[in-house]
Design a protein around this motif. Sequence first.
Motif, PDB file in Angstrom:
ATOM      1  N   LEU A 127       0.837  -1.205   0.000  1.00  0.00           N
ATOM      2  CA  LEU A 127       0.000   0.000   0.000  1.00  0.00           C
ATOM      3  C   LEU A 127       0.873   1.257   0.000  1.00  0.00           C
ATOM      4  O   LEU A 127       2.083   1.204   0.200  1.00  0.00           O
ATOM      5  CB  LEU A 127      -0.945   0.007   1.193  1.00  0.00           C
ATOM      6  N   SER A 128       0.190   2.388  -0.168  1.00  0.00           N
ATOM      7  CA  SER A 128       0.921   3.644  -0.333  1.00  0.00           C
ATOM      8  C   SER A 128       1.255   4.276   1.018  1.00  0.00           C
ATOM      9  O   SER A 128       1.034   3.690   2.072  1.00  0.00           O
ATOM     10  CB  SER A 128       0.072   4.594  -1.162  1.00  0.00           C
ATOM     11  N   LEU A 129       1.755   5.491   0.947  1.00  0.00           N
ATOM     12  CA  LEU A 129       2.156   6.195   2.173  1.00  0.00           C
ATOM     13  C   LEU A 129       0.955   6.617   3.005  1.00  0.00           C
ATOM     14  O   LEU A 129       1.099   7.031   4.144  1.00  0.00           O
ATOM     15  CB  LEU A 129       2.968   7.438   1.818  1.00  0.00           C
ATOM     16  N   SER A 130      -0.231   6.533   2.423  1.00  0.00           N
ATOM     17  CA  SER A 130      -1.423   6.874   3.200  1.00  0.00           C
ATOM     18  C   SER A 130      -1.696   5.808   4.254  1.00  0.00           C
ATOM     19  O   SER A 130      -2.470   6.017   5.168  1.00  0.00           O
ATOM     20  CB  SER A 130      -2.631   7.005   2.276  1.00  0.00           C
ATOM     21  N   GLU A 131      -1.082   4.651   4.111  1.00  0.00           N
ATOM     22  CA  GLU A 131      -1.270   3.562   5.070  1.00  0.00           C
ATOM     23  C   GLU A 131      -0.235   3.674   6.184  1.00  0.00           C
ATOM     24  O   GLU A 131       0.972   3.737   5.924  1.00  0.00           O
ATOM     25  CB  GLU A 131      -1.141   2.221   4.324  1.00  0.00           C
ATOM     26  N   ILE A 132      -0.714   3.698   7.423  1.00  0.00           N
ATOM     27  CA  ILE A 132       0.188   3.904   8.565  1.00  0.00           C
ATOM     28  C   ILE A 132       1.206   2.761   8.666  1.00  0.00           C
ATOM     29  O   ILE A 132       2.348   2.966   9.075  1.00  0.00           O
ATOM     30  CB  ILE A 132      -0.614   3.996   9.887  1.00  0.00           C
ATOM     31  N   GLN A 161      -0.647  -5.814  -8.097  1.00  0.00           N
ATOM     32  CA  GLN A 161      -0.369  -6.641  -6.920  1.00  0.00           C
ATOM     33  C   GLN A 161       0.294  -7.970  -7.299  1.00  0.00           C
ATOM     34  O   GLN A 161       1.342  -8.333  -6.759  1.00  0.00           O
ATOM     35  CB  GLN A 161      -1.717  -6.890  -6.237  1.00  0.00           C
ATOM     36  N   PHE A 208      -1.711  -8.174   1.173  1.00  0.00           N
ATOM     37  CA  PHE A 208      -2.992  -8.809   0.908  1.00  0.00           C
ATOM     38  C   PHE A 208      -2.749 -10.213   0.375  1.00  0.00           C
ATOM     39  O   PHE A 208      -1.885 -10.901   0.890  1.00  0.00           O
ATOM     40  CB  PHE A 208      -3.839  -7.935  -0.025  1.00  0.00           C
ATOM     41  N   TYR A 210      -0.828  15.051   0.876  1.00  0.00           N
ATOM     42  CA  TYR A 210      -1.381  13.719   0.550  1.00  0.00           C
ATOM     43  C   TYR A 210      -1.541  12.890   1.822  1.00  0.00           C
ATOM     44  O   TYR A 210      -2.615  12.350   2.099  1.00  0.00           O
ATOM     45  CB  TYR A 210      -0.414  13.045  -0.431  1.00  0.00           C
ATOM     46  N   ILE A 211      -0.475  12.820   2.605  1.00  0.00           N
ATOM     47  CA  ILE A 211      -0.532  12.008   3.831  1.00  0.00           C
ATOM     48  C   ILE A 211      -1.536  12.615   4.811  1.00  0.00           C
ATOM     49  O   ILE A 211      -2.340  11.908   5.415  1.00  0.00           O
ATOM     50  CB  ILE A 211       0.867  11.877   4.471  1.00  0.00           C
ATOM     51  N   TYR A 230      -5.181  11.731   3.896  1.00  0.00           N
ATOM     52  CA  TYR A 230      -5.563  10.336   4.144  1.00  0.00           C
ATOM     53  C   TYR A 230      -5.501   9.967   5.630  1.00  0.00           C
ATOM     54  O   TYR A 230      -6.288   9.143   6.089  1.00  0.00           O
ATOM     55  CB  TYR A 230      -4.724   9.374   3.294  1.00  0.00           C
ATOM     56  N   VAL A 231      -4.579  10.576   6.370  1.00  0.00           N
ATOM     57  CA  VAL A 231      -4.551  10.303   7.813  1.00  0.00           C
ATOM     58  C   VAL A 231      -5.853  10.802   8.442  1.00  0.00           C
ATOM     59  O   VAL A 231      -6.459  10.116   9.273  1.00  0.00           O
ATOM     60  CB  VAL A 231      -3.317  10.951   8.474  1.00  0.00           C
ATOM     61  N   TYR A 237      -8.620   8.418   7.427  1.00  0.00           N
ATOM     62  CA  TYR A 237      -8.429   7.149   8.136  1.00  0.00           C
ATOM     63  C   TYR A 237      -8.801   7.267   9.607  1.00  0.00           C
ATOM     64  O   TYR A 237      -9.406   6.369  10.182  1.00  0.00           O
ATOM     65  CB  TYR A 237      -6.965   6.702   8.038  1.00  0.00           C
TER      66      TYR A 237
END
Lengths: 223, 376, 214
Positions: free
Chosen positions: B185-190, B255, B281, C104-105, C108-109, C112
């Motif tokens: 996943l991208s950087l938006s995912e913690i 993927q 995934f 961007y971050i 989305y944070v 989320y």
Amino acid sequence: MKIQKLLYIDRRIIYLLVAIGALIPIIRPIGLPVVPSAPVQGLFERVEELEPGDAVMLSFDYGPSSEPELNPMSAAIMRHLFMREVRVMVVAIFPLGGVQIAIREVARITSEFDLEYGVDYVNLGYKDGGQAPMKAMGVSIQDVFPADVETTPTEGMPIVEDVRNYGDIEVVITLATGIIGEWWANLVNAQFGVDVAVGCTAVSAPKYYAYLRSGQMIQRGLQ
Amino acid sequence: MRTSCLVIISIVLVLAAGGAWSQGMSGFPATELRAVDTPSDGGGSIDLEWEGEGLQFVLIMRATSPGGEFETIGDAIASDGSYTDMRLDDQTDYYYRLAYPAGEDTLLGAVAGPAQSKTNWFRSYRKNALVLTALMFILVISYVTQARKGKRLFIRRISGLSAIDEAVGRATEMGRKILYIPGILSLSEIQTIASLSILQHVSKLTAVYGTDIEVPNKDPLVFSAARETVKQAYMEAGRPDQFKEEMVTYLTYDQFAYAASVTAKMVRERPATNFLIGSFFAESLILAETGQSIGAIQIAGTADIPQLPFFVTACDYTLLGEELYAASAYLSKEPVLLGSIKAQDVVKAIIMVTVGAGIVILAFGSNIVRDVLFTR
Amino acid sequence: MAPFGIPIGVWINAFLTICILSFLYKDNPFFRFAESLFAGMSLGYYIGIVTENTLKPNLFRPMINDFWGNHNFLLVIPMILGVMLYFRYIRKIAWLARIALAVYIGYYVGVYLMQKLHGDILFQARDTIVPLTMGGIEAVWNVVIIVGVFSVLVYFYFSAEHKGALGRVSRVGIWFLMISFGASFGYTIMARISLLMGRFSFLVNTWVRPMISG
């Protein structure tokens, strides 16, 4: 000790056995019964409750690798919705292949019914950004999809003009792989209150039970 | 003469209508209509309320001026006492009146309005989410401040962390490379961000030991961030000359195409150690099983619950769920990460106490805690 | 072109499927060819689909068709932020990319945070408050849910060493986790077999069977 020997079987022998096991029912179907589970029955009943003219959003959130599992679900759900004369808005949030599958499957199923594009159903295509378009559709679907999958402007299409946001949608049904089904539940259901149903791949099934129990998902979908 | 006749007929008609009106009002099932903007919404709707009794249907009528033409927009049962008119234009005056079909006549109620719909800034029924968010913010900021001031915040050592150092050591001894896969996943995912801070620790070790490391990426943003991370780690370890851009590569966005490329890389290049840390995934088992088949030491970590079984089965050590975040905080000693973990622990404790209290209170027949946690 | 009466697309599809499956025996040039083709094509496809379905209808067309109307001029801001991400490759202005990345971050944070807090934590915490006073099997399951949730939460509590009572509760937590992993594993085996059957179904029903039956 003998059982320990199983650990050292050449993996290729296991692959071969699995292949034989998978091929036999394809070459000569053995006719196992298909019994709908309680969640499947629940989704069926929810669709039965819909009135002609109600709107449903159907999201193709899977790629070619999940087709064997999810294509039969999408076909069954679309047929049921069109039989109930429900209007269907098709979208795709999964980037790779979702929109192509949607184009093919929607064309296949709609050809079985007497439907008018833009009135009874519309294929809005893919939108990048995951949760961003999901959230924005809570305000205006047309703003997120100014054009449909064939790049035809959605302005003037009766279904798009009439179904403005989640407030006008009865149920969102997502056929989802990975995390996308979860987003529909904990973002769209939680924040916009619209019913969400997920048809998921078996690998994701356990996590959806928690959403099903808490009422964030009307049904987990077909098994 | 003709004019006089018309005037008389008009007066008679008005009087007759008035009679019907007063007669109708006495049997009208709903009174005191009020029209107000629907609170806590995104605009476009007006709530109607009235006092009513009985099961008769009342028609709801709307117009854009008090003397304009009222059109029927819906109906409701009189005793329900409310109706929400949706799909309106904001900042436009609307007038409403109720109508009651009594036999062949339609009796009309008084006009209510003007009312305008508008977008509200807050959804007041989400106060619980607001309170929890505010609490979380306060806790994070206060713990981060404490950590920055040098206060030692205790986090228990995750047992898998020593495995990371051992795994790097093994690759060094064998003279083979380390493959670090930061999830898909991208950087938006913690999880990806946590993975990058573990990557920093691992690449510092490889810089010190002179071990080769490769980070193949699926996401373009993670690719750039991972390159920065490894470069920074080599600089901090005092070995900037050993950093090579090829250490962090980009493969593809799909993927399974990514999984195919990484597994092929594993089989061909036979790394001594694989790190599979981040968000995974369906490709998780493909990667972990291939890694296991080539005899590599594998350290995995993910908060994607469905993927954990495969990592637990096929890897030597797995950071389960939140352990991933705790490990990244423990290793980096970053005040922000440490403070966040501490704050999360406090929130977890609060949730446990709240849920526990809720269960006890529910046993005594009260739903109060469940109601407080109710969201929509 | 349709050798043996089967469309060329089906032949290509079947050939690539067999190339990929050949990896199960061992790594070979056919697998490498299919793997590289897959990687390259999927990347190209993604670029194409994002351009056609997102950039064109949501960014370029509104700006070209009616720049000042409908607040379309505001689209300049996300466009600049998007372009700024590529500044990373120009050494002198590479720092500007961080601003775009931060936006961007940050977005989305925020999404989320509310998604998890509002959509997961509050919902699931509420759903864990279950009655224990009723009789029957339902009460037993409710106890299982409560013990499971509490023990797993204790396992993921990092502010104290897992010793004594805390350690024992966290051991229960890990048992719950392992049982759930087992359930998940079982589901996945089913899923993997169905993926394999999908491919076999294609090879047998779409490729081989029509070839044999002519």
